[in-house]
Design an enzyme around this catalytic site. Structure first.
Site, PDB file in Angstrom:
ATOM      1  N   VAL A   7       1.013  -1.123   0.450  1.00  0.00           N
ATOM      2  CA  VAL A   7       0.101   0.130  -0.059  1.00  0.00           C
ATOM      3  C   VAL A   7       0.980   0.888   0.103  1.00  0.00           C
ATOM      4  O   VAL A   7       1.308   1.830   1.026  1.00  0.00           O
ATOM      5  CB  VAL A   7      -0.879  -0.094   1.643  1.00  0.00           C
ATOM      6  CG1 VAL A   7      -1.981   1.307   0.989  1.00  0.00           C
ATOM      7  CG2 VAL A   7      -1.727  -1.276   1.126  1.00  0.00           C
ATOM      8  N   PRO A   8       0.596   2.148  -1.378  1.00  0.00           N
ATOM      9  CA  PRO A   8       2.117   3.213  -1.393  1.00  0.00           C
ATOM     10  C   PRO A   8       2.209   4.069  -0.530  1.00  0.00           C
ATOM     11  O   PRO A   8       1.509   5.328  -1.105  1.00  0.00           O
ATOM     12  CB  PRO A   8       2.513   2.957  -2.857  1.00  0.00           C
ATOM     13  CG  PRO A   8       1.037   2.704  -3.058  1.00  0.00           C
ATOM     14  CD  PRO A   8       0.193   1.339  -2.136  1.00  0.00           C
ATOM     15  N   CYS A   9       2.082   4.048   0.707  1.00  0.00           N
ATOM     16  CA  CYS A   9       1.641   5.314   1.075  1.00  0.00           C
ATOM     17  C   CYS A   9       2.545   6.363   0.845  1.00  0.00           C
ATOM     18  O   CYS A   9       1.944   8.012   1.449  1.00  0.00           O
ATOM     19  CB  CYS A   9       1.432   5.188   2.239  1.00  0.00           C
ATOM     20  SG  CYS A   9       2.901   4.591   3.577  1.00  0.00           S
ATOM     21  N   HIS A  10       4.142   6.153   0.541  1.00  0.00           N
ATOM     22  CA  HIS A  10       4.356   6.993  -0.072  1.00  0.00           C
ATOM     23  C   HIS A  10       4.265   7.788  -1.085  1.00  0.00           C
ATOM     24  O   HIS A  10       4.802   9.338  -1.109  1.00  0.00           O
ATOM     25  CB  HIS A  10       5.878   6.364  -0.499  1.00  0.00           C
ATOM     26  CG  HIS A  10       6.197   5.576  -1.584  1.00  0.00           C
ATOM     27  ND1 HIS A  10       5.674   4.355  -0.916  1.00  0.00           N
ATOM     28  CD2 HIS A  10       6.381   6.236  -2.602  1.00  0.00           C
ATOM     29  CE1 HIS A  10       5.542   3.848  -2.034  1.00  0.00           C
ATOM     30  NE2 HIS A  10       6.135   4.753  -2.541  1.00  0.00           N
TER      31      HIS A  10
END
Length: 190
Positions: free
Chosen positions: A135-138
């Protein structure tokens, strides 16, 4: 039974934990491997170090490729959402659709979820994201493109560094001056 594994990447030794439903969490490197391991075991105290099953090995390979700056498809990795609040799960599902090299703001994520008043809730959900990179929260930034915050699962790796590896451009960083004086001072007449 839940398991975990520590694995090599170009940025250091990462960790991954899993249970029957899927990946429970990803831990990016701490300053030393023992810190990565300790953090993973604090979060998943029942996990035992095991050889990753094929599906988890696929996630590990994808994470390692992504950290090398290579395209990696992680959207089919099953996640163990046990205990994840429903709103956070919705945020994570949406964030998984953000393409590599692109970013969105917290407000854009909230609007996409038809929850425009929930910008703070989106930020809180991403701050608790246990599935870093999967989950690429960046890829979700503050208004103004600021890229300073990241989930505690990121270890010593900054959001800006992950975005750089991802190929994203145009991120900013807040300085102490930006925080203390958020508006430009008036110009001197002259």
């Amino acid at each position: 039974m839940s398991g975990y594994a520590i694995f090599d990447t170009v940025i250091g030794r990462c960790g991954i934990a899993w249970a029957e439903p899927g990946v429970s969490g990803v831990q990016l490197p701490e300053a030393r491997e023992i810190g990565t391991r300790r953090r993973l075991l604090q979060l998943f105290p029942d996990a035992r170090e095991l050889r990753p099953p094929p599906e988890i090995q696929g996630a590990i390979d994808g994470i390692a490729a992504l950290l090398r700056g290579k395209p990696a498809e992680l959207s089919d990795v099953r996640l163990d959402m046990t205990g994840v609040p429903p709103f956070n799960a919705r945020v994570y599902e949406f964030v998984r659709t953000i393409p590599r090299g692109e970013t969105r703001s917290y407000a854009e994520v909230a609007a996409s979820l038809k929850a425009t008043g929930a910008v703070h809730s989106v930020a809180q959900a991403l701050a608790k994201n246990p599935f870093v990179l999967i989950v690429p929260c960046h890829r979700v930034l503050e208004a103004g493109g600021y890229a300073d915050r990241i989930s505690p699962f990121a270890g010593t790796i900054s959001k800006r560094r992950l975005l750089s590896i991802d190929g994203a451009t145009g991120t900013a960083s807040k300085t102490l001056f930006d925080v203390l004086l958020p508006v430009a001072p008036p110009r001197a007449q002259g």
